[in-house]
Design a protein around this motif. Structure first.
Motif, PDB file in Angstrom:
ATOM      1  N   HIS A 174     -25.830 -28.236   6.463  1.00  0.00           N
ATOM      2  CA  HIS A 174     -26.827 -27.468   5.710  1.00  0.00           C
ATOM      3  C   HIS A 174     -26.929 -26.035   6.209  1.00  0.00           C
ATOM      4  N   ARG A 175     -26.751 -25.820   7.502  1.00  0.00           N
ATOM      5  CA  ARG A 175     -26.792 -24.446   8.018  1.00  0.00           C
ATOM      6  C   ARG A 175     -25.694 -23.584   7.428  1.00  0.00           C
ATOM      7  N   HIS A 176     -24.592 -24.217   7.034  1.00  0.00           N
ATOM      8  CA  HIS A 176     -23.472 -23.475   6.450  1.00  0.00           C
ATOM      9  C   HIS A 176     -23.468 -23.549   4.921  1.00  0.00           C
ATOM     10  N   GLY A 177     -24.559 -24.011   4.334  1.00  0.00           N
ATOM     11  CA  GLY A 177     -24.661 -24.048   2.883  1.00  0.00           C
ATOM     12  C   GLY A 177     -23.886 -25.171   2.231  1.00  0.00           C
ATOM     13  N   ALA A 178     -23.489 -26.167   3.011  1.00  0.00           N
ATOM     14  CA  ALA A 178     -22.749 -27.318   2.475  1.00  0.00           C
ATOM     15  C   ALA A 178     -23.663 -28.538   2.425  1.00  0.00           C
ATOM     16  N   ARG A 179     -23.261 -29.509   1.654  1.00  0.00           N
ATOM     17  CA  ARG A 179     -23.923 -30.805   1.642  1.00  0.00           C
ATOM     18  C   ARG A 179     -23.119 -31.780   2.501  1.00  0.00           C
ATOM     19  N   ILE A 180     -23.717 -32.949   2.757  1.00  0.00           N
ATOM     20  CA  ILE A 180     -23.030 -33.955   3.554  1.00  0.00           C
ATOM     21  C   ILE A 180     -22.985 -35.279   2.813  1.00  0.00           C
ATOM     22  N   LEU A 181     -21.795 -35.867   2.797  1.00  0.00           N
ATOM     23  CA  LEU A 181     -21.606 -37.232   2.315  1.00  0.00           C
ATOM     24  C   LEU A 181     -21.297 -38.107   3.517  1.00  0.00           C
ATOM     25  N   VAL A 182     -21.979 -39.229   3.612  1.00  0.00           N
ATOM     26  CA  VAL A 182     -21.802 -40.139   4.742  1.00  0.00           C
ATOM     27  C   VAL A 182     -21.210 -41.457   4.240  1.00  0.00           C
ATOM     28  N   ASP A 183     -20.063 -41.798   4.796  1.00  0.00           N
ATOM     29  CA  ASP A 183     -19.469 -43.120   4.566  1.00  0.00           C
ATOM     30  C   ASP A 183     -20.198 -44.094   5.483  1.00  0.00           C
TER      31      ASP A 183
END
Length: 413
Positions: free
Chosen positions: A193-202
């Protein structure tokens, strides 16, 4: 192959299974003796059904019908049960009120769906299961980061990659399907989030073992499979933010995804229906909800304590053997779930697995576990052996594995 022990092996107090599972008492043939109770140490591939899940799924068959478009009583009952399953799953993983819950075939299907809606580059690690590598590679927008000796160093490398160029998504495993090592998901979410991205977790290997909260951890998308969640009836889940899902083309084109169809124009649904074309796996979805309820009834604190005790028992037993070498990715892992990858000196993975099966009635997995780059990175390109367990496992199963591995000591050949 039988090893002669100089003295009895003393082990800690017996640990009993936490919950009954289907097939727990099945006996299997073994060489040179009467059939033995099957020791299922292959949960990471497909966990057995919890008895409570099997019972609820069987009961649902008596009222089973089509969903969403039927006016009949059974169709209404089944539709209500199917849609209630979404809310059960949302609550189970601590989802946000506006998250979309899409039912799929499995984790692989969920990640392929996510790949079809992600509008930009994706950063992944080289330690991932193929399900979290190949869908992104096929888009041509995957940026693979090499893991390091420690979690901290690996996060530093991810930070550098995300800082180097914009990315839409960071896609990471929560727990390795090869070693069981757990990554700090909340920390990784903050990094993305700090880099403006989202995260997907497997979450395929974490959700059955530990409590997960999408909202508290900061997860944007979580994926997992029913068949690893004690609900082996062929369904999976993607839970996450709705905007990308609503903006993308439907994952499958067909009935259910479409609100209105003309020859020259199609009006697609938004929400979960947009990506659930065709007749869904109703019983699979019901079983996932039943598993979520059953695991909450057991309690994840109890589950964690149970598995930690079994992991410790197995690790200490392997260390004492000397000729069995455990696999590890990191020097500073944040704990492990009930998965242990290892190799045995002087034996191929298949020889070990066959010895465990044919002589001791133990089921494990051998090979590369759909994680070829990781096995090569760990120095075992030809594969390894994996033992995995959960709420239906007791210390008798772990002890039988250790005794069987002791027979493969070099001095016994």
């Amino acid at each position: 192959m039988t090893a002669v022990l100089d003295a009895p092996v003393c082990r800690p107090t017996r640990i009993r299974a936490l919950a009954p599972v289907s097939g727990a008492d099945i006996a299997v043939p073994v060489a040179g003796s009467a059939p033995l109770r099957y020791a299922n140490l292959d949960y990471a591939a497909s966990a057995p059904a919890l008895t409570a899940v099997a019972d609820q799924t069987a009961a649902a068959l008596t009222e089973y019908a089509s969903v969403h478009r039927g006016a009949g009583y059974l169709s209404q009952v089944t539709t209500a049960r199917y849609e209630q399953a979404r809310e059960t799953v949302r609550a189970f993983v601590g989802g946000r009120a506006d998250d979309t819950v899409v039912f799929t075939r499995n984790t692989t299907d969920s990640i392929n769906l996510a790949a079809s809606v992600t509008p930009g580059d994706v950063v992944v690690l080289d330690i991932e299961h193929h399900a979290n590598l190949l869908p992104w590679a096929r888009t041509g927008r995957a940026r693979v980061v090499s893991s390091k000796a420690t979690v901290d160093e690996t996060i530093f490398a991810l930070d550098a990659e995300l800082a180097a160029a914009p990315a839409a998504l960071l896609a990471v495993t929560a727990a390795s399907n090869v070693t069981g090592e757990v990554l700090p998901i909340a920390r990784l979410a903050g990094l993305a989030h700090r880099h403006g991205a989202r995260i997907l977790v497997d979450g395929a290997q974490l959700v059955p073992h530990r409590a997960v909260s999408i909202a508290s951890f900061g997860i944007d998308y979580l994926v997992f499979s029913g068949h690893k969640l004690y609900a082996p009836f062929g369904a999976g889940v993607l839970v996450g933010r709705s905007d990308w899902l609503d903006a993308a083309e439907p994952y499958l084109a067909g009935g259910g995804a479409s609100a209105a169809v003309g020859i020259d124009e199609i009006d697609w649904h938004t929400g979960a229906a947009r990506h659930e074309a065709g007749s869904p796996n109703v019983l699979g979805v019901i079983s996932i909800a039943a598993a979520a309820e059953a695991l909450c009834d057991i309690g994840f604190e109890r589950i964690g304590q149970h598995e930690e005790a079994l992991v410790r028992r197995l690790d200490e037993g392997i260390d004492a053997l000397g000729h069995v070498r455990p696999l590890r990715i990191f020097d500073d892992a944040y704990g492990r779930v009930g998965i242990a990858g290892f190799v045995v000196d002087g034996y191929s993975p298949r020889q070990v697995a066959e010895h465990l099966s044919t002589r001791h009635g133990i089921g494990v997995r051998d090979g590369k576990f759909c994680a070829h780059p990781l096995l090569a990175k760990l120095g075992h390109p030809d594969g390894a052996v994996r033992a995995s367990f959960g709420v239906g496992t007791g210390s008798d199963d772990v002890d039988r594995l250790l005794d069987a591995l002791a027979e493969l000591a070099p001095t016994s050949r």
